[in-house]
Design a protein around this motif. Structure first.
Motif: not given
Length: 556
Positions: A176-183
């Motif tokens: 799962s790639p990182f994105e802002m607020d992805k968590m």
């Protein structure tokens, strides 16, 4: 009946195509898991090939070697060695799958193909993999393990099938790639599946950079009551041992370990550092060279480069023209001193004169305009590429997302290079990240190679941005104020909002229409831009794909 299970969660940083190196990482993690007295080790998605492998998996030789390597690895699970839940490309019944395998007692005991293949944004798995069908759990030490890969967790049917067929614990390898607020988005899907099934979940994510994608790890465990038992660190490789006990209501993870992942800007900065570090190191560059203008974009790019690679692998070059201010020269020199990097100066005035002499017969009777400004930028690009060719350092470009959005950049000039850490960072976030780095990152897991204290003089952050390609030039001579521009761009790029909706936010109609036109017109430039770290949900390139030839802008 087994009452206790020790599961090692291994978030690793594989390199696409490096089968030897990736298998070595898996083996080292397996040894660590054994030393921890683990019964089972779980890896991230496609850890054998690296993720995403794209068309590499279409090469029969590549798949032959993966499958041979996996079978050898399976042999190493004999005796008292932990079993392995391994995600890998796998051929079965004449089809190619993104699959998760259970390796135990020297053999491949079970295969569970991924069912939901993502085919949006940066993902195009349907063009290379076949879809699997929902299947029941696999047996390990008398425990029914529900194995599901990444996207399968985002839909109800796979977990529903596993729950209905007796699964007791869910194990999910992820890429799962990182994105802002992805968590938050990941956690919401995971909580939904746990709430629906009542089953505990171990979510193991890949970590590391792969071209423009950045995987943040941040693996976690949810118990059947949706409580967070384990939150692993982000942006670093890690093997965490978790202890599980069977109780009256089923299995639960008794290990409690939480790493704080709450700070958005901290996460973005760490993503930039790891993305650049992996791109440079995995591609074998000895270091980077960049133009140091005395402005905020190059100062932040240099700081990220030093934090990623160390000062000895970063070469800064100041390339003044007659329009470069004394202030910019001083700021560039001071920033380089604070970072501890080499700074050289190459005056481009002779190049400007040479081009002026060469082109004067063709330009006779015309006035000076952006053509001459772009010659300055392209002289700098040529200079940096010459240094790169001679010494092998990759050119690091310094343009940000705001500039790339509206074409406020010179093709074959400041866009010239191999990678960009600011490609997906809006200008206002550039300012915020500089303040953050000068004040010091908090709650970060990644190791920074740069200095602990401030990395640039305060004046670089506070002075008005300028390209300095003509006398007294300021960015706002050509663009709306960045706080206005960034909000409009966010609405257009991430939000895909219409003009009327953006005007309702308080922006003048003429400004919104102008920014939209500039955004569309600059598509041809962006197609020729270098890759860069993706941190938003709509990065230019694989995420946002608009036609270069586009007559719709005439209707705006």
């Amino acid at each position: 009946m087994t009452e206790e299970l020790k599961i090692a969660l291994a978030q690793l940083n594989p390199t696409v195509g490096d089968l030897t190196g990736n298998m070595h990482k898996i083996r080292e993690a397996h040894k660590t898991a054994k030393d921890m007295d683990a019964d089972l080790m779980v890896t991230g998605e496609l850890v054998t090939s690296g993720y995403p492998p794209e068309d590499l998996v279409l090469k029969p030789l590549f798949m032959d070697r993966i499958e041979a390597s996996v079978k050898i690895l399976a042999i190493e699970t004999r005796g008292d060695n932990p079993a392995i839940v391994l995600s890998t490309p796998w051929r079965m019944d004449g089809k190619l799958y993104n699959a998760v395998l259970l390796l135990d007692e020297g053999d491949v005991q079970a295969v569970r193909p991924k069912c939901h293949l993502p085919n949006y944004g940066v993902f195009d798995e349907k063009r290379i993999f076949s879809e699997g069908s929902p299947m029941g759990p696999v047996a390990y030490k008398g425990i029914a393990l529900g194995l599901l890969t990444c996207e399968d967790l985002w839909f109800e049917d796979i977990v529903e099938c596993l729950e209905e067929t007796g699964a007791e614990i869910l194990l999910s390898p992820n890429g799962s790639p990182f994105e802002m607020d992805k968590m938050d988005e990941r956690m919401n899907h995971a909580v939904s599946r746990v709430r629906e099934s009542g089953l505990p979940l171990a979510y193991v994510n890949q970590v590391g950079g792969q071209d423009e994608l950045l995987f943040d790890g941040a693996s976690f465990v949810l118990n059947g009551d949706c409580s967070l038992a384990v939150q692993m660190p982000a942006f670093v490789e890690n093997v965490t041992l978790t202890t599980w006990k069977r109780g009256a209501t089923g299995w639960a993870c008794e290990t409690i370990s939480h790493h704080d992942q709450s700070d958005r800007l901290n996460s973005v900065y760490q993503a930039m550092v790891l993305g650049l570090r992996d791109y440079v190191q995995k591609n074998g560059f000895p270091g980077v060279v960049l133009g140091m203008s005395g402005g905020i974009d190059s100062a932040l790019s240099a700081a990220v480069a030093v934090d990623a690679l160390g000062a000895d692998k970063v070469h800064c070059v100041m390339m003044p023209s007659p329009y470069t201010s004394r202030e910019s020269l001083e700021d560039a020199e001071q920033a380089c001193e604070m970072l501890g990097v080499r700074l050289d100066e190459v005056n481009i005035a002779p190049a400007m004169k040479a081009f002026d002499d060469m082109l004067s017969p063709l330009f006779e009777g015309t006035n000076s305009d952006t053509t001459e400004e772009n010659i300055q930028s392209r002289s700098r690009g040529l200079t940096l590429m010459a240094i790169s060719n001679k010494h092998g350092y990759m050119v690091l470009t310094t343009g940000n997302k705001s500039e790339m959005s509206v074409g406020y950049a010179t093709l074959y000039g400041d866009m010239c290079g191999g990678y960009s850490v600011l490609k997906d960072i809006y200008k206002m976030d550039v300012f915020r990240l500089c303040v953050l780095r000068n004040d010091g990152l908090k709650n970060s897991d990644i190791v920074l190679e740069g200095p602990d204290g401030p990395v640039m003089p305060e004046r670089i952050i506070s002075k008005p941005p300028s390209a300095e390609l003509k006398p007294d030039q300021k960015d706002e001579d050509s663009l709306p104020p960045y706080e206005v521009l960034d909000d409009i761009l966010y609405c257009l790029v991430e939000g895909e909002m219409g003009v009327d909706q953006i005007v309702e936010r308080g922006h003048p109609l003429e400004t919104v229409q102008r920014v939209w036109r500039l955004l569309d017109l600059a598509e041809y430039k962006r197609r020729q831009a270098p890759p860069g770290v993706k941190v938003t949900s709509r990065a230019f390139g694989r995420d946002r794909r608009y036609p270069i030839t586009n007559a719709f802008r005439r209707a705006i």
